[in-house]
Design an enzyme around this catalytic site. Sequence first.
Site, PDB file in Angstrom:
ATOM      1  N   SER A   1       0.839  -1.192   0.000  1.00 51.17           N
ATOM      2  CA  SER A   1       0.000   0.000   0.000  1.00 51.17           C
ATOM      3  C   SER A   1       0.882   1.253   0.000  1.00 51.17           C
ATOM      4  O   SER A   1       1.654   1.449  -0.931  1.00 51.17           O
ATOM      5  CB  SER A   1      -0.955  -0.067   1.189  1.00 51.17           C
ATOM      6  OG  SER A   1      -1.989   0.852   1.014  1.00 51.17           O
TER       7      SER A   1
ATOM      8  N   ASP B   1     -10.090  -5.804  -2.805  1.00 49.16           N
ATOM      9  CA  ASP B   1      -9.445  -4.752  -1.995  1.00 49.16           C
ATOM     10  C   ASP B   1     -10.382  -3.543  -1.940  1.00 49.16           C
ATOM     11  O   ASP B   1     -10.778  -3.006  -2.984  1.00 49.16           O
ATOM     12  CB  ASP B   1      -8.116  -4.378  -2.666  1.00 49.16           C
ATOM     13  CG  ASP B   1      -7.262  -3.449  -1.817  1.00 49.16           C
ATOM     14  OD1 ASP B   1      -7.814  -2.501  -1.231  1.00 49.16           O
ATOM     15  OD2 ASP B   1      -6.042  -3.687  -1.758  1.00 49.16           O
TER      16      ASP B   1
ATOM     17  N   HIS C   1      -7.436  -6.068   1.264  1.00 52.38           N
ATOM     18  CA  HIS C   1      -6.235  -5.230   1.438  1.00 52.38           C
ATOM     19  C   HIS C   1      -5.369  -5.688   2.620  1.00 52.38           C
ATOM     20  O   HIS C   1      -4.354  -5.078   2.907  1.00 52.38           O
ATOM     21  CB  HIS C   1      -6.690  -3.783   1.668  1.00 52.38           C
ATOM     22  CG  HIS C   1      -5.620  -2.741   1.505  1.00 52.38           C
ATOM     23  ND1 HIS C   1      -5.001  -2.485   0.305  1.00 52.38           N
ATOM     24  CD2 HIS C   1      -5.043  -1.889   2.403  1.00 52.38           C
ATOM     25  CE1 HIS C   1      -4.112  -1.513   0.467  1.00 52.38           C
ATOM     26  NE2 HIS C   1      -4.105  -1.141   1.728  1.00 52.38           N
TER      27      HIS C   1
HETATM   28  N1  LIG Z   1      -7.591   2.530   9.045  1.00 55.07           N
HETATM   29  C1  LIG Z   1      -7.817   2.773   7.647  1.00 55.07           C
HETATM   30  C2  LIG Z   1      -7.094   1.799   6.761  1.00 55.07           C
HETATM   31  C3  LIG Z   1      -5.701   1.546   7.188  1.00 55.07           C
HETATM   32  C4  LIG Z   1      -5.162   0.331   6.493  1.00 55.07           C
HETATM   33  O1  LIG Z   1      -5.882  -0.467   5.858  1.00 55.07           O
HETATM   34  N2  LIG Z   1      -3.878   0.160   6.625  1.00 55.07           N
HETATM   35  C5  LIG Z   1      -3.226  -0.944   5.978  1.00 55.07           C
HETATM   36  C6  LIG Z   1      -2.122  -0.390   5.129  1.00 55.07           C
HETATM   37  S1  LIG Z   1      -2.748   0.855   4.012  1.00 55.07           S
HETATM   38  C7  LIG Z   1      -2.638  -1.868   7.006  1.00 55.07           C
HETATM   39  O2  LIG Z   1      -1.698  -2.581   6.709  1.00 55.07           O
HETATM   40  N3  LIG Z   1      -3.192  -1.857   8.221  1.00 55.07           N
HETATM   41  C8  LIG Z   1      -2.627  -2.605   9.325  1.00 55.07           C
HETATM   42  C9  LIG Z   1      -2.915  -4.085   9.335  1.00 55.07           C
HETATM   43  O3  LIG Z   1      -3.785  -4.560   8.584  1.00 55.07           O
HETATM   44  O4  LIG Z   1      -2.245  -4.778  10.119  1.00 55.07           O
HETATM   45  C10 LIG Z   1      -9.274   2.637   7.327  1.00 55.07           C
HETATM   46  O5  LIG Z   1      -9.914   1.832   7.989  1.00 55.07           O
HETATM   47  O6  LIG Z   1      -9.724   3.269   6.377  1.00 55.07           O
END
Ligand SMILES: N[C@@H](CCC(=O)N[C@@H](CS)C(=O)NCC(=O)O)C(=O)O
Length: 276
Positions: free
Chosen positions: A145, A221, A254
């Site tokens: 991402s 995603d 995602h």
């Molecule tokens: N918190 C945000 C999205 C954040 C998100 O999806 N982050 C991804 C990277 S872009 C991630 O790796 N989150 C931490 C995880 O899944 O451990 C939302 O809900 O819109």
Amino acid sequence: MERLEHHASFGGWQSVYRHHSAVLNCAMNVGIYLPPQASNQRCPVLYWLSGLTCTEQNAITKAGLQQHAAKYGLIVVAPDTSPRGEGIVDSEDYDLGMGASFYLNATQPPWAAHYRMYDYVVQELPTWVENNFPATNARSIFGHSMGGHGALVIALRNPGRYRSVSAFAPVVAPSKVPWGQKAFQAYLGDDQLSWQPWDTCALIQSAPERLPLLVDYGDADQFLTTQLRPELLQAACEAANHPLTLRLQPGYDHSYYFISSLMGEHIDWHGAALLD
Ligand SMILES: N[C@@H](CCC(=O)N[C@@H](CS)C(=O)NCC(=O)O)C(=O)O
């Protein structure tokens, strides 16, 4: 430097270190996986960059990378995603400030004092790794991402420095999507010309090295059509004749479930380049 964690993993060691970064002007946590081969030889290094809201913990606990790195004898380095701690400016939003560095060098106040993750990942971190661990100077880079964006931009801007690059669900046209526009406006200012050196699709047009890209997205995603826009990467690579393996993986979202499912294939890609 200080070792915060140390766990046996697939015959090697998963550790977390904290060291002082002069570039970021703060302490940084970094996950270091040493494969079993590192006990008696120097090993190539694969750098991982995580996405929004992550720290060094997400990749080392959820990406399932250790078993594959152990197979090839690769050191995997997973830094925190931004400067962090007391005295570091932040925002209340998850997509700006701590955990949302976008791996660039900020030029605008109040961010410019600490938010220099590009220089940290390209220069300071490899120097620290190569001086303190049994590492060769063979390097590859990948990420997820916002971290996929970081990996692609860093590889494209540094011809010859990385043997291979890949990305999971990367932001490829930050200048054209809400996450990137918000971050770039804050970190780089209003002049969109200054955004171009940080935008994969813009960099592809004039890349001095045609390093092949491996890029996976999940077709479920939730950010695919709003923030990620793989069709823009495909068009940019076609226009520039840049080698791209772009795959839409059915059913995946995602999350780190997606990342861990494809991790073996990405480390096959990097292992082949690093052990060449
Ligand atoms: N918190 C945000 C999205 C954040 C998100 O999806 N982050 C991804 C990277 S872009 C991630 O790796 N989150 C931490 C995880 O899944 O451990 C939302 O809900 O819109």
